[in-house]
Design an enzyme around this catalytic site. Structure first.
Site, PDB file in Angstrom:
ATOM      1  N   LEU A 267       0.845  -1.202   0.000  1.00  0.00           N
ATOM      2  CA  LEU A 267       0.000   0.000   0.000  1.00  0.00           C
ATOM      3  C   LEU A 267       0.880   1.252   0.000  1.00  0.00           C
ATOM      4  O   LEU A 267       0.788   2.103   0.871  1.00  0.00           O
ATOM      5  CB  LEU A 267      -0.953  -0.015   1.201  1.00  0.00           C
ATOM      6  CG  LEU A 267      -2.198   0.860   1.039  1.00  0.00           C
ATOM      7  CD1 LEU A 267      -3.174   0.257   0.035  1.00  0.00           C
ATOM      8  CD2 LEU A 267      -2.919   1.062   2.383  1.00  0.00           C
ATOM      9  N   GLY A 268       1.735   1.319  -1.004  1.00  0.00           N
ATOM     10  CA  GLY A 268       2.534   2.538  -1.227  1.00  0.00           C
ATOM     11  C   GLY A 268       1.663   3.552  -1.956  1.00  0.00           C
ATOM     12  O   GLY A 268       0.435   3.478  -1.923  1.00  0.00           O
TER      13      GLY A 268
ATOM     14  N   ILE B 255       1.097   3.942  -5.130  1.00  0.00           N
ATOM     15  CA  ILE B 255       0.244   3.361  -6.177  1.00  0.00           C
ATOM     16  C   ILE B 255      -0.847   2.508  -5.533  1.00  0.00           C
ATOM     17  O   ILE B 255      -2.023   2.603  -5.919  1.00  0.00           O
ATOM     18  CB  ILE B 255       1.103   2.561  -7.187  1.00  0.00           C
ATOM     19  CG1 ILE B 255       1.998   3.532  -7.977  1.00  0.00           C
ATOM     20  CG2 ILE B 255       0.218   1.754  -8.135  1.00  0.00           C
ATOM     21  CD1 ILE B 255       3.006   2.873  -8.899  1.00  0.00           C
TER      22      ILE B 255
ATOM     23  N   ARG C  38       5.065  -4.491   4.472  1.00  0.00           N
ATOM     24  CA  ARG C  38       6.041  -4.637   5.552  1.00  0.00           C
ATOM     25  C   ARG C  38       5.533  -4.012   6.848  1.00  0.00           C
ATOM     26  O   ARG C  38       5.759  -4.536   7.923  1.00  0.00           O
ATOM     27  CB  ARG C  38       7.370  -3.993   5.154  1.00  0.00           C
ATOM     28  CG  ARG C  38       8.293  -4.981   4.444  1.00  0.00           C
ATOM     29  CD  ARG C  38       9.468  -4.257   3.883  1.00  0.00           C
ATOM     30  NE  ARG C  38       9.001  -3.081   3.128  1.00  0.00           N
ATOM     31  CZ  ARG C  38       9.749  -2.339   2.335  1.00  0.00           C
ATOM     32  NH1 ARG C  38      11.007  -2.623   2.200  1.00  0.00           N
ATOM     33  NH2 ARG C  38       9.258  -1.319   1.676  1.00  0.00           N
TER      34      ARG C  38
ATOM     35  N   ILE D 219       0.207  -5.152 -11.499  1.00  0.00           N
ATOM     36  CA  ILE D 219       0.732  -3.961 -12.207  1.00  0.00           C
ATOM     37  C   ILE D 219       2.116  -3.617 -11.644  1.00  0.00           C
ATOM     38  O   ILE D 219       2.621  -2.521 -11.893  1.00  0.00           O
ATOM     39  CB  ILE D 219      -0.212  -2.738 -12.103  1.00  0.00           C
ATOM     40  CG1 ILE D 219      -0.690  -2.493 -10.676  1.00  0.00           C
ATOM     41  CG2 ILE D 219      -1.423  -2.906 -13.007  1.00  0.00           C
ATOM     42  CD1 ILE D 219       0.257  -1.812  -9.774  1.00  0.00           C
TER      43      ILE D 219
ATOM     44  N   ARG E  27       5.605  -5.928 -10.859  1.00  0.00           N
ATOM     45  CA  ARG E  27       6.666  -6.524 -11.658  1.00  0.00           C
ATOM     46  C   ARG E  27       6.333  -8.002 -11.838  1.00  0.00           C
ATOM     47  O   ARG E  27       5.839  -8.650 -10.902  1.00  0.00           O
ATOM     48  CB  ARG E  27       8.030  -6.418 -10.950  1.00  0.00           C
ATOM     49  CG  ARG E  27       8.668  -5.050 -11.016  1.00  0.00           C
ATOM     50  CD  ARG E  27       9.153  -4.701 -12.434  1.00  0.00           C
ATOM     51  NE  ARG E  27       9.760  -3.384 -12.513  1.00  0.00           N
ATOM     52  CZ  ARG E  27       9.130  -2.262 -12.836  1.00  0.00           C
ATOM     53  NH1 ARG E  27       7.836  -2.273 -13.120  1.00  0.00           N
ATOM     54  NH2 ARG E  27       9.775  -1.113 -12.910  1.00  0.00           N
TER      55      ARG E  27
ATOM     56  N   ASP F  70      -0.255  -6.601 -16.321  1.00  0.00           N
ATOM     57  CA  ASP F  70       0.474  -5.607 -17.113  1.00  0.00           C
ATOM     58  C   ASP F  70       1.951  -5.974 -17.206  1.00  0.00           C
ATOM     59  O   ASP F  70       2.681  -5.412 -18.010  1.00  0.00           O
ATOM     60  CB  ASP F  70       0.326  -4.219 -16.460  1.00  0.00           C
ATOM     61  CG  ASP F  70       0.961  -3.115 -17.300  1.00  0.00           C
ATOM     62  OD1 ASP F  70       0.798  -3.144 -18.535  1.00  0.00           O
ATOM     63  OD2 ASP F  70       1.634  -2.228 -16.737  1.00  0.00           O
TER      64      ASP F  70
ATOM     65  N   GLU G  98       9.664  -9.960 -20.545  1.00  0.00           N
ATOM     66  CA  GLU G  98       9.048  -8.944 -21.396  1.00  0.00           C
ATOM     67  C   GLU G  98      10.017  -8.534 -22.496  1.00  0.00           C
ATOM     68  O   GLU G  98      11.212  -8.397 -22.230  1.00  0.00           O
ATOM     69  CB  GLU G  98       8.685  -7.702 -20.567  1.00  0.00           C
ATOM     70  CG  GLU G  98       7.682  -7.997 -19.473  1.00  0.00           C
ATOM     71  CD  GLU G  98       7.414  -6.796 -18.566  1.00  0.00           C
ATOM     72  OE1 GLU G  98       7.865  -5.686 -18.895  1.00  0.00           O
ATOM     73  OE2 GLU G  98       6.765  -6.970 -17.531  1.00  0.00           O
TER      74      GLU G  98
ATOM     75  N   HIS H 171       2.772  -4.075 -20.509  1.00  0.00           N
ATOM     76  CA  HIS H 171       3.530  -3.196 -19.599  1.00  0.00           C
ATOM     77  C   HIS H 171       3.368  -1.742 -20.053  1.00  0.00           C
ATOM     78  O   HIS H 171       4.332  -1.073 -20.436  1.00  0.00           O
ATOM     79  CB  HIS H 171       5.016  -3.584 -19.543  1.00  0.00           C
ATOM     80  CG  HIS H 171       5.704  -2.999 -18.335  1.00  0.00           C
ATOM     81  ND1 HIS H 171       6.783  -3.581 -17.725  1.00  0.00           N
ATOM     82  CD2 HIS H 171       5.447  -1.880 -17.617  1.00  0.00           C
ATOM     83  CE1 HIS H 171       7.164  -2.845 -16.696  1.00  0.00           C
ATOM     84  NE2 HIS H 171       6.365  -1.792 -16.612  1.00  0.00           N
TER      85      HIS H 171
END
Ligand code: 8YV
Length: 313
Positions: free
Chosen positions: A152-153, A155, A175, A230, A232, A256, A261, A279
């Site tokens: 929950l940063g 983004i 964390r 969304i 990595r 995404d 990739e 992506h």
């Protein structure tokens, strides 16, 4: 004397023109023999321009003894060897914040597309099946469902605030508990996945999160569950995810990002219950322009002896 910059991956045209006018650019990205260019310029390069996708590895850093700054376009920096840079006092910058809205929008787009079968239903209409076979099967509502967010940063929070009006219960793991949010904190990822109907992966990439969404977590999310990534590709055990999507042990996915990739595992092409995006979450004119401008501004600040705007290390 203009400072000499190695372009590992280019920026948007407008910002490239600014860089070109201010510095001497060397195009590693366009060089017929990039390694030969690196060897030739080794002692002259003081800055690198790159992206989250292309990064800069330890070997390249070692070959650039005069390197002082790496300006990357992208919030993620898992492809840049940060410890190697920090050890040498090389400043690394990224482009947070300016892409948050577009990436969060993309997560919601993938979520709705996966759960409301946008791609399959579009095909149903276009193929004439609607007329031939009748109404498309009923699907599942968002209201009252359980949405788990992994990370929950900035983004993750933007995704939560977009999802909230659709009426799911929202919980998150990470964390640490975020002091200033009301969503429920669940420290145990497995418990979050067992509880959730939808799991959105919004954590950073790199060694610490590699394979975090394991076979076990995917199985906890279950046959009615939807996995959205969304972040990595490395965060998800892709082999386990593909197997679960194939067998129905995982309901659906909206992706995404991928392990490899842009040449993704071809098994993904065949999966009906999966929505694939290339992506492209931050790939709008506005956001890519803002990211590119931040690269330019970080370099300008650095070479004027000012603090950089968005340091990583
Ligand atoms: C970009 C990203 O596609 O910001 C990131 O970390 O993954 C994307 O915004 C990427 O950095 C461009 O290479």
């Amino acid at each position: 004397m203009k400072s000499e910059i190695l372009v590992i991956a280019p920026n948007q045209p407008m910002q490239m023109a600014v860089l070109d006018a201010t510095y001497t650019l060397h195009r590693y990205d366009l060089a017929p023999d990039p390694q030969a260019l690196l060897t030739e310029l080794s002692d002259r390069i003081v800055a690198v321009v790159t992206t989250g996708g292309k990064g800069l590895n330890a070997d390249q850093i070692r070959q650039l003894p005069k390197l002082r700054i790496v300006a990357s376009s992208g919030v993620g920096y898992d492809t840049i060897d940060i410890p190697a840079c920090t050890e040498r006092g090389i400043v690394v910058t990224n482009t947070p914040d300016v892409l948050t809205d577009d990436v969060a929008d993309t997560a919601i787009m993938l979520l709705l597309a996966a759960r409301r079968h946008l791609v399959q239903a579009d095909r149903y209409v276009r193929s004439g099946d609607w007329g031939r076979k009748g109404p498309y099967p009923l699907l599942s509502a968002m209201r009252g469902k359980r949405l788990g967010i992994v990370g929950l940063g900035r983004i993750g929070q933007a995704i939560a605030s977009r999802a909230a009006p659709m009426g799911p219960e929202i919980a998150y793991t990470g964390r640490t508990r975020k002091p200033d949010v009301d969503y429920r904190f669940e420290p145990d990822l497995k418990k979050l996945a067992s509880w959730a109907d939808i799991l959105i992966v919004a954590t950073s990439g790199g060694a610490n999160t590699q394979g975090l969404i394991s076979a076990d977590i995917i199985s906890a999310l279950g046959p009615q569950g939807t996995l959205i990534n969304i972040a990595r590709g490395s965060v998800v055990d892709e082999t386990a995810m593909i197997a679960a999507l194939k067998s129905g042990d995982l309901g659906s996915a909206g992706l995404d990002v991928y392990w490899n990739e842009p040449n993704i595992n071809p098994a993904l092409w065949q999966l009906e219950n999966t929505v694939l995006y290339p992506h492209h979450a931050s790939a709008t004119f506005e956001t890519r322009g803002a990211m590119a401008q931040l690269v330019v501004d970080n370099l300008a600040a650095f070479f004027q002896g000012q603090p950089v705007l968005t340091p990583v290390n």
